[in-house]
Structure formats: C-alpha cells, structure tokens
Enzyme design. Structure first.
Site, PDB file in Angstrom:
ATOM      1  N   ALA A 183       6.458 -11.873   6.786  1.00 45.85           N
ATOM      2  CA  ALA A 183       6.216 -13.184   7.369  1.00 45.85           C
ATOM      3  C   ALA A 183       5.857 -13.146   8.853  1.00 45.85           C
ATOM      4  CB  ALA A 183       7.454 -14.053   7.153  1.00 45.85           C
ATOM      5  N   ARG A 236      11.172 -11.812   8.163  1.00 45.86           N
ATOM      6  CA  ARG A 236      10.274 -10.828   7.548  1.00 45.86           C
ATOM      7  C   ARG A 236      10.103 -11.052   6.047  1.00 45.86           C
ATOM      8  NH1 ARG A 236       9.285  -4.902   7.821  1.00 45.86           N
ATOM      9  NH2 ARG A 236       9.953  -3.927   5.881  1.00 45.86           N
ATOM     10  N   GLU A 387      -1.439  -0.970   9.493  1.00 49.68           N
ATOM     11  CA  GLU A 387      -0.575  -1.540  10.534  1.00 49.68           C
ATOM     12  C   GLU A 387      -1.524  -1.902  11.677  1.00 49.68           C
ATOM     13  OE1 GLU A 387       2.565  -2.223  10.314  1.00 49.68           O
ATOM     14  OE2 GLU A 387       3.372  -0.931   8.746  1.00 49.68           O
TER      15      GLU A 387
HETATM   16  O1  0X9 Z   1       8.099  -0.747   6.223  1.00 51.99           O
HETATM   17  C1  0X9 Z   1       7.095  -1.308   5.775  1.00 51.99           C
HETATM   18  O2  0X9 Z   1       7.104  -2.033   4.783  1.00 51.99           O
HETATM   19  C2  0X9 Z   1       5.766  -1.099   6.497  1.00 51.99           C
HETATM   20  N1  0X9 Z   1       5.927  -1.222   7.908  1.00 51.99           N
HETATM   21  S1  0X9 Z   1       6.232  -2.689   8.573  1.00 51.99           S
HETATM   22  O3  0X9 Z   1       6.514  -2.479   9.995  1.00 51.99           O
HETATM   23  N2  0X9 Z   1       4.921  -3.567   8.483  1.00 51.99           N
HETATM   24  O4  0X9 Z   1       7.286  -3.311   7.870  1.00 51.99           O
HETATM   25  C3  0X9 Z   1       5.263   0.292   6.191  1.00 51.99           C
HETATM   26  C4  0X9 Z   1       5.011   0.557   4.742  1.00 51.99           C
HETATM   27  C5  0X9 Z   1       4.533   1.946   4.538  1.00 51.99           C
HETATM   28  N3  0X9 Z   1       4.265   2.253   3.165  1.00 51.99           N
HETATM   29  C6  0X9 Z   1       5.143   2.859   2.341  1.00 51.99           C
HETATM   30  N4  0X9 Z   1       6.346   3.161   2.699  1.00 51.99           N
HETATM   31  N5  0X9 Z   1       4.688   3.155   1.160  1.00 51.99           N
HETATM   32 ZN    ZN Z   2       4.872  -5.244   7.400  1.00 49.97          ZN
END
Ligand code: 0X9
Ligand code: ZN
Length: 432
Positions: A183, A236, A387
């Site tokens: 979010a 989030r 990102e």
């Molecule tokens: O943690 C997450 O979901 C992502 N970063 S965030 O800062 N936008 O929350 C990264 C996701 C990376 N992908 C996988 N872990 N598969």
């Molecule tokens: Zn994210």
C-alpha cells in the site's frame, strides 16, 4: 488570504500522523554477511520497519519506534553496523511531505483542469479508477476495463486489457504488469498507469501493440492504498480482518507473502500484527487471488510478469525463497540487465543506478510467498519484482518528491520497452 490558506494547511497536517510521534528513521549500511546475519533478528526484536532494504554497498532506510531506539542503536553499535539519522522526527517529516503534496495538488489541478491523472503528484485510488473507466470508454477498440473482484472492504479491483486483436490472436505473447500490492509504495501505481497511457493515448512504440497483448493492473490492494492516504502513511498490507483472532486489532496480510510458493516457510510471520504476516493460508486474500487468476487465465502465452514495488532501484528475479536460480536464470538475468541498462541511460545523475539479480541474494534476505516467484513457478518465463527509485541522500522525505514521479514513469517505461521486446523475442523462439 494566502496566510489563512497556509494556516489551514498546517492545521490539517498537524492533526495527522499522530501514531508516528517520536519515531525516527535511520539509514543503515551493512558491510558483510555477518552484519546481515546480525541485522535480521534485530528487525523482529526491535520491530523495525524496513522501508528500503539494505543491500551490500547500498544503505537501506528503517523506521524505529521510540521505545526501541536506545536498544537498537546500542546493539547496532556493538555489531559495528553503521547507522545515520534520516529523520529525527518522522511525524514532522510526514507533515512536511503532506504540505508539498497538497501545494502540488492545487497547482497541478489548475494545470490539468482536474481531468487527467497527475504525474506531478501522487495518484488517489478514485482518480486511478476514473482514469481506467475513461480509457475503456474512450478507446473501446484497444482497451477493455475489467473489474476482477471487490477488495476485502468492497473497492473494485480494476485492470485494463490492451489489445489490437481483442485478445483473440493467440500467437501474441501477453505481458502482465501490476502495482500497488504494498500500500505505501506510492510510486508504483503511476508507473502502471503511465504504461497504459503509452500503449493507448500516446503510442510511440507501435510494435508493442502489434506484437503483444497487455494486462495492466495499477492497484492490486486498493484498501491498503486508500488507508495510506487517509490514516497510516506506512501501511503495507491488505485490510482484511478475517484471518486470525487478532486480525480485528491487527488487520491485513502482506500480499507479497500470500502466494502459494513455499508459502509461510521463510521471511514471513504467523502473527497478524507483523508487516510480513503471510495470512491464514496461501491466497487467503481476494487481492492476490485476482492476480493469480489473471496469471492462470493467460498462462499459455504469458511471456512476462512484472510487479512494481518501491524502493531501492532494483530488478529482482526468482527464486526469492532460497537464492537458487531457475532453468531460465540466464534469460532472467539477461533481460533484467537489458531493462536496467535502458532505465539507467534515461535516469537522472542523482538517482541510484539499478542493481539486477536474484531476489534473495541481492536483498540478503530470503522470503517465500512472493508473486514474482509464484508466476515463475507456474510457468511465466520472465518474472520480476521492480523496486522503483525512492529517496536517497539527496532526495529527502519519505515520499519521492512528486516532481520526480514523471521521471520515474518515463525511465521505467524505457525499461519496459526493452524488456517486452527482448522477452518477446526469446519467448517466440522458445529459447528459454
Ligand atoms: O519484501 C518484499 O516483498 C519486496 N520488497 S519490499 O520492500 N517492496 O517489500 C521484495 C520481494 C522480493 N522477491 C522475493 N522475495 N521473491
Ligand atoms: Zn513492496
């Protein structure tokens, strides 16, 4: 008059963000595997909110509650972890960011006559929904708007199908891009609405329409997105309250831990109060089911799936739960690097350059249940988490200054052009 206006702005601002009184934010720099090992348990212990992941050679940004600041700083010092204050006063910084956005909103309204979506300011969910409907109504030959379902709180989850052949030419690869699952990552939806604009209203890459069908879903999680504008800026998750006995007090599930890919095995939490709560089961959330169903509906010809997140300037690919590479590891890396190169070439000198790699290895943090991994596991050959750029030493505040939104949309689109062409070629030749 001007004075009254500014005073009103201030009064409005100060009534908000009270939950963040006393919070501070820090840049954190991790320099070795040992420091990463020491850091991640601290995230749980001190309830740190990781706004941007630290990676080797590049600092991240953390929010720290008042009650944990002393303990966290002490332990970080003991581990030799470098901390630098980003904001002494998170609430004031948010109030300031709000003023920037509000002033921008007024001048932007005057410029745009309130009609089109702004790219010089953040986009409200209602404006995005109206824009999608406008696109569907104005360009019926190429754009079809679908309301896939209603969110937990009853908001429509809308996406646009873009095709010159009404999705009937099954030789065309499909490209699916979503945004807004997390979010608070406000820069994500505009990059998706901008892609719609470039494919429908201002076509400069005709081949992308002739050779592909597109599915663009700007806001997967409209409830959470709305909540970040009205209530908690750093929300989030989704807003569901039916997952756990404590979900009434701590609503929501992390959509990017909710996919059926090694669900709830690593980098997740069982407690609904955590920001990485995986939900009561895989696909417990209607929002993630919408994305799942689109993936499956077009799987046979889906060449590429991209999910837009922020921030950090990274292009990440599977597998995110253990850092291993898939059968298409080389293809994923090659197309990822091609996209990053195009973005970097169109970027600004004070933006960080993009890093490309395996999710778990780049972030030094394995996490299961992410959409990019799920899409790849079921057979989408090119699957990425972007990102997008965010703050850096020169970009203060929590919101990327609205004046950079258009820039991020433009450069991201340049990456998508290259990604679609490369992934399309490889997909058609089945050299995967
Ligand atoms: O943690 C997450 O979901 C992502 N970063 S965030 O800062 N936008 O929350 C990264 C996701 C990376 N992908 C996988 N872990 N598969
Ligand atoms: Zn994210």
């Amino acid at each position: 008059m001007k004075f009254v206006f500014v005073v009103t702005l201030f009064a409005l601002a100060y009534a908000k963000h009270e939950e963040y009184i006393g919070w501070k934010s820090y840049y954190v720099g991790l320099e070795s595997k040992d420091q990463f090992k020491a850091f991640w348990p601290m995230v749980d212990k001190y309830e740190l909110d990781v706004l941007s992941h630290p990676i080797l050679g590049r600092e991240g940004v953390l929010l720290v509650k008042p009650e944990h600041q002393a303990g966290f700083i002490l332990e970080a010092e003991t581990e030799g972890i470098a901390l630098k204050v980003h904001s002494e006063d998170v609430k004031s910084q948010l109030d300031y960011d709000d003023q920037v956005i509000e002033l921008q909103r007024i001048s932007s309204m005057m410029r745009n006559a309130g009609r089109q979506l702004p790219y010089d300011n953040y986009q409200q969910i209602e404006a995005i929904d109206d824009y999608l409907d406008y696109i569907g109504a104005t360009y019926p030959d190429v754009a079809t708007v679908v309301t896939a379902a209603n969110s937990f709180e009853g908001r429509p989850i809308k996406y646009v199908k873009i095709s010159t052949t009404n999705f009937e030419d099954h030789s065309k690869p499909v490209i699916f891009i979503d945004g807004g699952i997390h979010a608070r990552e406000w820069i994500s939806p505009p990059t998706v609405t901008w892609a719609i604009h470039k494919l429908v209203e201002d076509v400069t890459e005709r081949d992308l329409l002739d050779n592909f069908d597109w599915i663009l879903l700007p806001v997967v999680n409209p409830d959470g997105y709305k909540f970040t504008f009205t209530n908690s800026r750093f929300w989030r998750k989704t807003r569901s309250t039916d997952q756990h006995v404590l979900s009434g007090i701590c609503p929501g599930v992390d959509g990017n831990r909710n996919y059926d890919f090694f669900w709830n095995t690593v980098g997740t939490s069982n407690t609904p109060c955590s920001d990485v709560y995986a939900g009561s089961k895989a696909f417990s959330e209607v929002e993630t089911r919408v994305v799942r169903d689109i993936l499956h509906e077009h799987l046979a010809r889906m060449a590429m799936y991209i999910t837009m997140h922020s921030f950090g300037s990274m292009i990440l690919y599977p597998w995110g739960h253990d850092g291993s590479l898939s059968h298409n590891g080389l293809g994923l890396h090659t197309v990822g690097v091609a996209m990053a190169t195009a973005i970097n070439q169109n970027s600004l000198s004070h933006f960080r350059s993009y890093v490309v790699g395996n999710s778990a290895l780049v972030l030094n943090y394995p996490a299961a249940g992410a959409s990019e991994d799920y899409a790849h596991q079921i057979g989408v050959p090119f699957s990425y988490t972007f990102e997008l750029p965010g703050l850096s030493n020169t970009l203060l505040g929590f919101n990327l200054n609205p004046r950079y939104i258009q820039q991020v949309c433009n450069e991201t689109w340049q990456g998508l052009i290259v990604g679609a062409r490369r992934a399309g070629d490889l997909f058609r030749n089945k050299k995967l």
